[in-house]
Write an enzyme that holds these catalytic residues in place. Structure first.
Site: not given
Length: 514
Positions: A227, A453, A483
């Site tokens: 991320s 995602d 994610h």
């Protein structure tokens, strides 16, 4: 309102780029002074602090390996590397394989920005057992986060009010109230964290990682960024391309976007995830309690949110489930397909007037514990984002952009559009429109994109590959939901990533896993 599920980070000002080039050219010992020679005092880990989220000390790994913690000293101001220092909290689990096979330390950043790596790594420790055969697994609380000179803003009681406010204002009075509430939060950050607030940019954290590499005794940085951690990894590679060892970026932030483009991309990403959830729920053999068709599912959710704006329902006493809290909870559940069942449960309950499950999901998003105490993830998230992001947006500008955001996502568009005013009155100037991650001369970096995602849309992976530069990055695609990709347990993804990190086998560019 800058909200915790909008992932953004900034880049370097031209001055910072010039300063970094000078420092990097001087060599590690000059840049770090005596700090590069410090010895870490590894000890049993304490229970997480309130800023880290609280709870119990991490349990040993299944084979009995204990987690160890230490504190690394780093300059408060990297422009004055021999000035005041701060402590950077670290955690590790030593390699399980023979010492002769050990490669070094594999440093993790799990994202946010604002997430505590000291608490996150033990939560996922078993997922990385294969990597621990040749690496010490290491993570850290980035500066401003958890135990690392945490940014402090509002009290727990004030944060309860902050997260209950109307984040999608409909008239001038509501817009004024949102802006006033945001200004109050930002002023509290400036008042309570004046020393650290100017020094929490992503470039500062990247320099901390370079110092960390030296203190850990590694010739190269071996890195796994997830991320926001992909942006941090990209910025590190830009600053220190010749010090990159084997690196993997998973759940990739688009480094070419400004805050507005990022928020718009997330609106599309969360809408796609909601579409996929609705399709999945209604395609099962058992009846979907939320609706009979994907359209009905989304229509009923939209109506629920509209009703909650007018009349909140019972939440977790004494709080009520507001439209904002419900939207947060829905967004949290879309981060992973494993959470979809909780979304169904929460929606079904909410239709009957019980908002507790959606509020629990919202609390998880916001870092609120069952005892009412908050971690500092929101404070750190906003501080890092606002320090990184140069653009500042007015309420008038957001109003003009609402139709575009609404088109991108009928459910999340307004919410994400209004998140752009969160940095408008921030005390520290933003660094740049977007980060510079160009890294000519770097070792190969594996970039993993997930087609489903919501938080870091798939298109960002290709943008990261291009931005890192020709011959640096190799893209791997996972056709899945949620994610990130590695923690999906997809064997194809894990085989490719493990093969590179453990054996140096670079996956073939364009590899697709499903």
């Amino acid at each position: 309102m800058a909200n915790p599920f909008r992932l953004r980070a900034g880049a370097l000002t031209s001055t910072a780029v010039l300063l970094t080039a000078v420092l990097a050219g001087c060599g590690g010992h000059t840049e770090h002074g005596d700090l590069s020679a410090q010895k870490l005092d590894w000890k049993d880990c304490p229970a997480p602090s309130e800023a880290e989220g609280g709870g119990s000390a991490p349990s040993p790994l299944p084979n009995g390996t204990e987690w160890q913690c230490a504190t690394m000293r780093a300059p408060l101001d990297w422009g004055r590397p021999k000035g005041d220092t701060i402590g950077i909290a670290l955690i590790r689990a030593e390699a399980s394989g023979p010492a002769s096979r050990r490669i070094g330390s594999l440093v993790f950043n799990f994202g946010g920005p604002g997430g505590s790596g000291v608490t996150a790594l033990p939560s996922f420790g078993e997922d990385y057992a294969a990597l621990r055969t040749r690496y010490d697994l290491v993570s850290f609380d980035p500066r401003g986060v958890g135990r690392s000179a945490p940014v402090e803003c509002e009290s727990d009681a004030q944060l309860d009010g902050y997260f209950q406010q109307d984040a999608t204002p409909d008239d001038s009075a509501e817009r004024a109230e949102l802006l006033k509430r945001t200004q109050r939060f930002n002023a509290a950050c400036e008042k309570n964290s004046p020393k650290v607030l100017p020094h929490v940019r992503t470039t500062d954290a990247a320099r901390d990682m370079e110092l960390m590499r030296q203190v850990l005794g590694d010739d190269k940085l071996y890195y796994f960024g997830i991320s926001y951690g992909t942006e941090l990894g990209g910025v590190y590679a830009h600053l220190y391309p010749h010090n990159v060892g084997r690196a993997v970026l998973d759940g990739v932030v688009d480094p070419t976007q400004d805050p507005e483009q990022s928020a718009l991309g997330q609106a599309r990403g969360f809408q796609l995830a909601l579409d996929n959830y609705a399709e999945d729920c209604t395609s099962k053999t058992t009846e979907c309690p939320v609706g009979d068709t994907p359209k009905e599912v989304k229509d009923r959710i939209a109506k629920l949110l509209t009703d909650l704006e007018k009349k909140p329902i019972t939440g977790i006493f004494p709080r009520r489930l507001t439209q904002t809290a419900a939207t947060n909870g829905i967004a949290q559940s879309l981060y992973s397909k494993d959470f979809w069942e909780y979304l169904t449960e929460g929606l079904e309950e909410a239709y009957d007037g019980d908002g507790r499950t959606l509020m629990l999901l919202s609390d998880l998003m916001n870092g609120r514990g069952e005892n009412g105490e908050y971690s500092n993830i929101t404070a750190a998230n906003i501080a890092i984002n606002c320090s990184d992001e140069k653009p500042r947006y007015s309420t008038e500008y957001v109003q003009r952009k609402l139709p575009e955001f609404q088109t991108a996502s009928p459910l999340f568009g307004h919410y994400l559009a209004w998140s752009m005013v969160g940095c408008t009155d921030w005390a520290v100037p933003g660094a740049a429109d977007h980060p510079d991650v160009s890294a000519p001369g770097s070792a190969p970096i594996v970039v993993v994109g997930n087609t489903g995602d919501p938080a870091t849309p798939y298109e960002g992976a290709k943008k990261m590959v291009d931005a890192l530069g020709k011959g640096v990055a190799v893209e791997l695609t996972y056709k899945g939901q949620g994610h990130g990709a590695y923690d999906s347990k997809n064997r194809c993804v894990q085989k490719a990533v493990n093969g590179y990190l453990l054996d140096g086998t670079v996956p073939k560019a364009g590899t697709v896993c499903s």
